[in-house]
Design a protein around this motif. Sequence first.
Motif, PDB file in Angstrom:
ATOM      1  N   LEU A   1      -1.409  -4.286   2.065  1.00 51.30           N
ATOM      2  CA  LEU A   1      -1.765  -4.118   0.668  1.00 51.30           C
ATOM      3  C   LEU A   1      -2.977  -3.207   0.530  1.00 51.30           C
ATOM      4  CD1 LEU A   1      -1.458  -7.862  -0.416  1.00 51.30           C
ATOM      5  CD2 LEU A   1       0.327  -6.110  -0.367  1.00 51.30           C
ATOM      6  N   ALA A   2      -3.102  -2.602  -0.633  1.00 49.59           N
ATOM      7  CA  ALA A   2      -4.256  -1.743  -0.892  1.00 49.59           C
ATOM      8  C   ALA A   2      -5.473  -2.618  -1.140  1.00 49.59           C
ATOM      9  CB  ALA A   2      -3.982  -0.844  -2.093  1.00 49.59           C
ATOM     10  N   GLY A   3      -6.503  -2.490  -0.311  1.00 53.14           N
ATOM     11  CA  GLY A   3      -7.713  -3.277  -0.482  1.00 53.14           C
ATOM     12  C   GLY A   3      -8.591  -2.707  -1.575  1.00 53.14           C
ATOM     13  N   ARG A   4      -9.557  -3.497  -2.003  1.00 52.41           N
ATOM     14  CA  ARG A   4     -10.457  -3.045  -3.066  1.00 52.41           C
ATOM     15  C   ARG A   4     -11.291  -1.851  -2.639  1.00 52.41           C
ATOM     16  NH1 ARG A   4     -12.794  -8.635  -5.878  1.00 52.41           N
ATOM     17  NH2 ARG A   4     -10.763  -9.411  -6.616  1.00 52.41           N
ATOM     18  N   ASP A   5     -11.541  -1.728  -1.339  1.00 55.21           N
ATOM     19  CA  ASP A   5     -12.332  -0.607  -0.854  1.00 55.21           C
ATOM     20  C   ASP A   5     -11.471   0.601  -0.528  1.00 55.21           C
ATOM     21  OD1 ASP A   5     -10.986  -1.567   1.308  1.00 55.21           O
ATOM     22  OD2 ASP A   5     -12.740  -1.913   2.569  1.00 55.21           O
TER      23      ASP A   5
ATOM     24  N   ALA B   1       0.820  -1.215   0.000  1.00 49.67           N
ATOM     25  CA  ALA B   1       0.000   0.000   0.000  1.00 49.67           C
ATOM     26  C   ALA B   1       0.852   1.262   0.000  1.00 49.67           C
ATOM     27  CB  ALA B   1      -0.936  -0.013   1.205  1.00 49.67           C
ATOM     28  N   ASP B   2       2.049   1.198   0.579  1.00 49.64           N
ATOM     29  CA  ASP B   2       2.926   2.372   0.604  1.00 49.64           C
ATOM     30  C   ASP B   2       3.780   2.506  -0.645  1.00 49.64           C
ATOM     31  OD1 ASP B   2       4.760   0.335   0.876  1.00 49.64           O
ATOM     32  OD2 ASP B   2       5.504   0.961   2.842  1.00 49.64           O
ATOM     33  N   GLY B   3       3.553   1.643  -1.638  1.00 51.27           N
ATOM     34  CA  GLY B   3       4.293   1.710  -2.889  1.00 51.27           C
ATOM     35  C   GLY B   3       5.570   0.892  -2.919  1.00 51.27           C
ATOM     36  N   SER B   4       5.951   0.296  -1.808  1.00 48.93           N
ATOM     37  CA  SER B   4       7.175  -0.502  -1.770  1.00 48.93           C
ATOM     38  C   SER B   4       6.966  -1.837  -2.494  1.00 48.93           C
ATOM     39  CB  SER B   4       7.603  -0.761  -0.330  1.00 48.93           C
ATOM     40  OG  SER B   4       6.591  -1.432   0.389  1.00 48.93           O
ATOM     41  N   SER B   5       8.052  -2.358  -3.070  1.00 52.33           N
ATOM     42  CA  SER B   5       7.994  -3.612  -3.820  1.00 52.33           C
ATOM     43  C   SER B   5       8.572  -4.751  -2.999  1.00 52.33           C
ATOM     44  CB  SER B   5       8.764  -3.481  -5.137  1.00 52.33           C
ATOM     45  OG  SER B   5       8.139  -2.556  -6.000  1.00 52.33           O
ATOM     46  N   HIS B   6       7.936  -5.905  -3.101  1.00 53.11           N
ATOM     47  CA  HIS B   6       8.361  -7.079  -2.341  1.00 53.11           C
ATOM     48  C   HIS B   6       8.463  -8.269  -3.299  1.00 53.11           C
ATOM     49  CE1 HIS B   6       7.707  -4.983   1.523  1.00 53.11           C
ATOM     50  NE2 HIS B   6       6.771  -4.359   0.828  1.00 53.11           N
TER      51      HIS B   6
END
Length: 264
Positions: free
Chosen positions: A165-169, A126-131
């Motif tokens: 993670l960014a949720g759908r809502d 969600a903060d834009g970081s890659s994993h």
Amino acid sequence: FDFAVSRAEMRVATWNVAAVNQNPFEYWLTHPDPEYTRLMQAVEHFILQPGEQDVAVGSVFSDGMFADLKARMAAEGWAGVAETEALWQADFCKRRIVTGFLKDASLGKKRLASMPDRFTNTITAADGSSHPRPAVINSFTGPMRSTAEWWAQWLAFFFDTPLELAGRDGRPARKRPVELLVPIIRQKYPDVSEEEERISLPLQLLCLALFDAILVHVLNTLAPSSWLPLKQQLVETLIVGKLERTAELIGRTHASVDVFCVQE
């Protein structure tokens, strides 16, 4: 009526920036280090003519590693873990790593490795970081000097690494990578049998583990001391800060363009 027609110019440019995925080995590059060319040629030869190096999958991914994976999958409460174990013992462990697995077109048609790779290759939080998943085919640059060293990190990534993670809502959802996997539906992929659909969660994770393990094995067999430093260099050059460098280049060289089309 008289209409005054105004002729105005619109400057349009287009740039194929190349693939959006994170695999530094997807394309053959012009590289100043001759070790890169040697590595790529060696991998090509390995895949085309593996010979005696086409060893059994079970010699690369051991029964002990499967037992690790089985315990973790069972703890998730998935259906089909026992059936997946039966397939491992009767089929997968006996296959040859190249001719029996990497070149098995049916695995591709069934999406048994590509589907879980799609969801876990590189996860954006969600903060834009890659994993990135511990694997050869993405930007992961942690230690992978042996299959055993890689395996511990792979298991921890899937089962012990909760990510925001960014949720759908729009609200963050805390999930582990293993929770991102979805069943493979026979209606969409008709090569998948009814039984494979039913056990597709543990089956696809096993296939992805085998795929990743085989690639780690291949590179450590061919270039044990050089492949990872080369990968780290490629990741730094091709992936880290790619969006920022792309935007900077467009702004610096095409500031007069009205419409700029960016393509994969």
